[in-house]
Design an enzyme around this catalytic site. Sequence first.
Site, PDB file in Angstrom:
ATOM      1  N   GLY A   1       0.792  -1.594   0.143  1.00 44.17           N
ATOM      2  CA  GLY A   1      -0.222  -0.192   0.441  1.00 44.17           C
ATOM      3  C   GLY A   1       0.986   1.231   0.242  1.00 44.17           C
TER       4      GLY A   1
ATOM      5  N   SER B   1       1.887   3.597  -2.381  1.00 46.00           N
ATOM      6  CA  SER B   1       1.962   4.477  -3.450  1.00 46.00           C
ATOM      7  C   SER B   1       1.635   6.054  -3.206  1.00 46.00           C
ATOM      8  CB  SER B   1       0.780   3.716  -4.637  1.00 46.00           C
ATOM      9  OG  SER B   1      -0.682   3.585  -4.172  1.00 46.00           O
TER      10      SER B   1
ATOM     11  N   ASN C   1       1.363  -2.400   5.283  1.00 41.54           N
ATOM     12  CA  ASN C   1       1.226  -1.412   5.326  1.00 41.54           C
ATOM     13  C   ASN C   1      -0.516  -0.923   4.463  1.00 41.54           C
ATOM     14  OD1 ASN C   1       0.187   2.043   5.356  1.00 41.54           O
ATOM     15  ND2 ASN C   1      -0.080   1.947   3.370  1.00 41.54           N
TER      16      ASN C   1
ATOM     17  N   SER D   1      -3.973   1.006  14.021  1.00 40.16           N
ATOM     18  CA  SER D   1      -4.792   1.347  14.709  1.00 40.16           C
ATOM     19  C   SER D   1      -5.029   2.140  15.392  1.00 40.16           C
ATOM     20  CB  SER D   1      -5.968   1.844  12.816  1.00 40.16           C
ATOM     21  OG  SER D   1      -6.335   2.772  13.530  1.00 40.16           O
TER      22      SER D   1
ATOM     23  N   TYR E   1     -12.856  -2.497   9.856  1.00 40.62           N
ATOM     24  CA  TYR E   1     -11.737  -2.287  10.486  1.00 40.62           C
ATOM     25  C   TYR E   1     -10.393  -2.076  11.696  1.00 40.62           C
ATOM     26  CZ  TYR E   1      -8.135   1.243   9.626  1.00 40.62           C
ATOM     27  OH  TYR E   1      -6.718   2.178   9.752  1.00 40.62           O
TER      28      TYR E   1
ATOM     29  N   LYS F   1      -8.123  -4.598  12.046  1.00 36.58           N
ATOM     30  CA  LYS F   1      -6.052  -3.694  12.515  1.00 36.58           C
ATOM     31  C   LYS F   1      -6.519  -4.423  14.189  1.00 36.58           C
ATOM     32  CE  LYS F   1      -5.302  -1.322   9.614  1.00 36.58           C
ATOM     33  NZ  LYS F   1      -4.783  -1.193   8.450  1.00 36.58           N
TER      34      LYS F   1
END
Length: 252
Positions: free
Chosen positions: A14, A16, A87, A139, A151, A155
């Site tokens: 991840g 970019s 990531n 997170s 999410y 995490k």
Amino acid sequence: MDLHLNNKVVLVTGGSKGIGLAIAKAFIEEGAKVAIVARGEEDLAKAAATFDGLITIQADLKDELERKQTVQEVINRFGTIDILVNNVGGSNGSTTEETELSLFHEAFDLNYFSAVHFSKLVLPYMKEKKAGSIINISSIFGRESGGKVTYNSAKAAMISFTKSLADEVIKEGIRVNGVAPGSVLHPSGNWQRRLEENPEKIKEFIESEIPGGRFGTVEEIANVVVFLASEQANWVVGATLNVDGGQSKSNF
């Protein structure tokens, strides 16, 4: 402080845009050889044009075969991987009741299983050298409620996995740690969109929720990642560090 990262081979998933790209930039500035992998071709092209020597790989990181191909491409290029930064991530759905089970599977595939799989793929190369570092980006909401449930759950699993794998492989000279960001503002992120939609509401959010009085920056996350990956953090094992300006309600 010399972090001794010159010529280390780093893979950032991840990588970019946003936090991932900032992490890649920080390692490049330390003299590392960096490869990033992401799905979006346009963002990858922009990253490649911005940083000389950056290796970019396009892949769907929910796909097991494409994860294997990513690692093999880095190995073919550099012969090893010294540092892995897991990531890649994203959120979906809404409340538990209203979110289809398939979206939970999708969230775990992207946020959690990708990290587990990439870690398993790089371990043989790190074990061969009796050295290596894996950094998992989770997170603060992996420790408490705050974001979307899919999410948060993924995490939370990543934080637990970080400690479990760390204890397993430290005897091989491999350190596994994590970073748990709070709310971070960057052009491609959700907070930027929300700020543009309702600046007064976001101002109130900052005042009530972030003791530091502002959003974090991608550079502040990246600096902690680079330190954790370096020899200067040799005695940090299995930790997931909050980087949040005091936003988290938890005290661990």
